[in-house]
Design an enzyme around this catalytic site. Structure first.
Site, PDB file in Angstrom:
ATOM      1  CE1 TYR A 146      43.336  38.222  48.185  1.00  0.00           C
ATOM      2  CE2 TYR A 146      42.655  36.587  46.582  1.00  0.00           C
ATOM      3  CZ  TYR A 146      43.563  37.539  47.013  1.00  0.00           C
ATOM      4  OH  TYR A 146      44.699  37.802  46.271  1.00  0.00           O
ATOM      5  CG  ASP A 206      47.226  30.566  39.120  1.00  0.00           C
ATOM      6  OD1 ASP A 206      48.147  30.317  38.331  1.00  0.00           O
ATOM      7  OD2 ASP A 206      47.147  31.642  39.735  1.00  0.00           O
ATOM      8  CG  HIS A 449      45.753  29.762  50.444  1.00  0.00           C
ATOM      9  ND1 HIS A 449      45.477  30.924  49.771  1.00  0.00           N
ATOM     10  CD2 HIS A 449      44.994  28.802  49.868  1.00  0.00           C
ATOM     11  CE1 HIS A 449      44.591  30.686  48.819  1.00  0.00           C
ATOM     12  NE2 HIS A 449      44.281  29.401  48.856  1.00  0.00           N
ATOM     13  CE1 TYR A 530      43.954  41.924  42.475  1.00  0.00           C
ATOM     14  CE2 TYR A 530      45.976  41.392  43.642  1.00  0.00           C
ATOM     15  CZ  TYR A 530      44.902  40.993  42.876  1.00  0.00           C
ATOM     16  OH  TYR A 530      44.762  39.675  42.491  1.00  0.00           O
ATOM     17  NE  ARG A 531      42.052  39.135  44.206  1.00  0.00           N
ATOM     18  CZ  ARG A 531      41.394  38.118  43.649  1.00  0.00           C
ATOM     19  NH1 ARG A 531      40.104  37.977  43.859  1.00  0.00           N
ATOM     20  NH2 ARG A 531      42.016  37.242  42.881  1.00  0.00           N
TER      21      ARG A 531
END
Length: 602
Positions: A146, A206, A449, A530-531
């Site tokens: 992110y 995770d 990623h 949502y983000r």
């Protein structure tokens, strides 16, 4: 410098370190990642350093920097003028995005400040207003996928709250709650709870290295019944953009004789409007303390259900919905595609397929046949909680429901090999943070990623529509599709994971194109993220455009009211404020697609 042989810091050495119980595993994971790496540890920087924020000349910056050192001490500030080192998850940078989708030298900070208290944060904020230098607070900077520790506005001062503000301030064993600072990781909180002796669980995502507070403020999720992290926060202390300090909830009522209010971690709200949500995914303040609820320890049983056919997907969702709504399934379960079972073995993609094109379904099928679960398409990982009788009853109900899907198989952890992925799900779903999820980062060389994370109703038709949209676009842009569904009752968090080689400029270009198109096409069908990653925040914010962008206008109205100088993380989640708005810093579709290098010319 972080290298393949550098010592991995332990949790005893550093707030962001690895707990002793996982050090051996971390070494193996690191060696595996570095064996698939072709990039050098660092590359020469091409621009004058440090990069300055907009509207600030070097003489003003140098004066401001001297003043900041005086306020915090030389040892608590650091210019970003050194080589940029990507590192890896357990040795991550706070100078840039370790998973850079733009150029590595893009979206970098001018430097970093390390406050040691709420009072230090106040000093930094007042300093920022005095010199009109934007600041970008992070808890730990581990929200990789992110944007990591990169500031949204290039040249901002990074405020790293985690290095010196990393204490578990209180664990209340009777009330099953805690009070923490930003630098407390899931690893750190777990160890502190274990040392306390109280029969309590934490909830972890995770991977366990991220900030408990940071994840809750970004509305992240975990996998126990307490998996909605922000829903289980209770009480904040916040430094506002003018340097004043606010407490929310019952903390806004003073306790006796100057103590904290005894109800601060017991009740989420206060009298009057509840303000806590304003400080999630926003740039309206810096949270320096947060309460979190802990889960009383209980009996638990994890399980796995496999499904044979790709086309079973819609029926699987329909079966899951009543189980989730009625809380027969006690946690936040996952649905994963079979290709992810190949990836979490830690083997590179080349071990399964030697072509660059997306891996064909038949190739995946041939490799799946050799795995313990065989030739299947979908995996459901769930957990039930309670006493033995409750667990037995819940498992029977779940098995009977899933039996409606022909060819389903139900497995318990003891029926699978000791190194199977389910063993780590057992830990995560009982509040024990792990590292295993790093294994799929070995899929391609120099793996990084991006997450595409829309919200979808728990309905088969909606889930199929989004899944087919995402799958077809991955194929169009040349990526393997790694879909995961996190089930939160009435809705699903769809987590599409784009794994790319950060040394491959074309792969980065395609990953950006894929993200842009998924965001646009999913939003056109009514499914919003949502983000999202920093560079897509303007685009995602614009998709929430009901009634002529009413929500975004309201956010910017609040921004200009509480932060008239726009010093607090300008641009975060698409909220700019008048000082920077419409000056070319936005990065929506067709807006400044090259990011910070273009910004530096403005």
């Amino acid at each position: 410098m972080v290298t393949s042989t550098s010592r991995i810091p332990s949790l005893d050495d550093k707030h962001s370190g690895t707990p002793a119980r996982l050090l051996d595993e971390a070494k193996v994971l690191k060696e595996r990642l570095y064996s698939n790496k072709t990039l050098p540890p660092s590359q020469p920087r091409r621009q004058e350093t440090p990069v300055l924020p907009p509207d600030v000349d070097r003489a003003t910056f140098n004066k401001a920097w001297s003043d900041l050192k005086r306020l915090l001490g030389d040892e608590n500030v650091d210019l970003n003028d050194k080589p940029l080192i990507d590192g890896w998850y357990m040795e991550h940078p706070n100078t840039h995005d370790a998973f850079h989708i733009l150029d590595q030298e893009d979206l970098v900070s001018c430097g970093t400040a390390y406050p040691g208290s709420t009072e230090d944060v106040q000093k930094i904020v007042k300093w920022a207003n005095r010199y009109l230098i934007p600041v970008y607070p992070i808890s730990m900077g581990r929200n990789l996928g992110y944007g990591g520790a990169a500031p949204r506005l290039r040249g901002s001062l990074l405020v790293d709250l985690g290095k010196r503000m990393n204490k578990v301030l209180n664990i209340d064993g009777h009330n099953a709650s805690c009070l923490i600072e930003p630098g407390v990781s899931y690893f750190g909180l777990y160890e502190a709870v274990q040392k306390s002796g109280h029969p309590l669980w934490i909830d972890t995502p995770d991977l366990g290295g991220g900030s408990v507070m940071g994840n809750a403020l970004d509305r992240g999720v975990g996998y126990t019944p307490y998996g909605d992290h922000f829903a289980n926060h209770c009480g904040m202390e916040i430094v506002l953009p003018n340097g004043e300090v606010l407490r929310t909830g019952m903390g806004s009522l003073p306790g006796p004789n100057g103590t904290d209010n005894p109800c601060w971690q017991a009740f989420q709200h206060n009298y009057g409007p509840s303000m806590d949500g304003m400080f999630t995914q926003s740039n309206f303040g810096i949270v320096t303390k947060m309460g979190m609820w802990l889960m009383p320890a209980t009996g638990h049983q994890s399980f796995m259900v496999t499904f044979q056919r790709d086309d079973d997907f819609e029926q699987i969702i329909e079966v899951i919905r009543p189980l989730a709504l009625n809380r027969v399934i006690g946690n936040v379960p996952q649905i994963r595609n079979v290709i992810q079972e190949l990836a979490v073995t830690g083997k590179p993609r080349s071990a399964f397929y030697d072509k660059k094109s997306p891996m064909p379904r038949e190739v995946i099928r041939q490799h799946a046949k050799k795995m313990p679960f065989g030739d299947v398409s979908w995996f459901f990982y769930g957990t039930v909680y309670g006493d033995d009788e409750t667990i037995a009853k819940s498992l029977k109900t779940i098995k009977d429901a899933f039996a409606k899907v022909p060819g389903m198989q139900f497995k318990l952890p003891q029926e699978l090999p000791a190194d199977h992925y389910i063993q780590d799900r057992v830990d995560v779903c009982s509040g024990k943070p792990v590292l295993r999820e790093l294994d799929w980062l070995n899929w391609v060389p120099n793996a990084a990623h991006l997450f595409f994370s829309p919200i979808v109703p728990t309905k088969g038709r909606d889930a199929r529509l989004v899944h087919e949209l995402v799958t077809s676009l991955h194929k169009k842009w040349g990526f393997d599709s790694f879909p995961t569904w996190c089930v939160l009752g009435r809705e699903l968090h769809y987590i599409a994971n784009i794994v790319y080689d950060r040394a491959d400029a074309d792969a980065k270009r395609r990953a950006m194109g894929l993200m842009r198109e998924m965001i646009a096409k999913a939003a056109a069908e009514g499914y919003g993220e949502y983000r999202t990653h920093l560079i897509f925040q303007d685009q995602v914010a614009s998709t929430y455009g009901w009634n002529n962008q009413a929500l975004n206008k309201f956010n910017e109205c609040i921004k200009d009211a509480v932060d008239p100088n726009s010093i607090m993380a300008p641009g975060r989640n698409g909220i700019w404020g008048q000082r920077y708005k419409n000056r070319g810093f936005e990065m929506g579709v067709g807006q400044n697609e090259q990011g910070g290098f273009a910004q530096s010319k403005l």
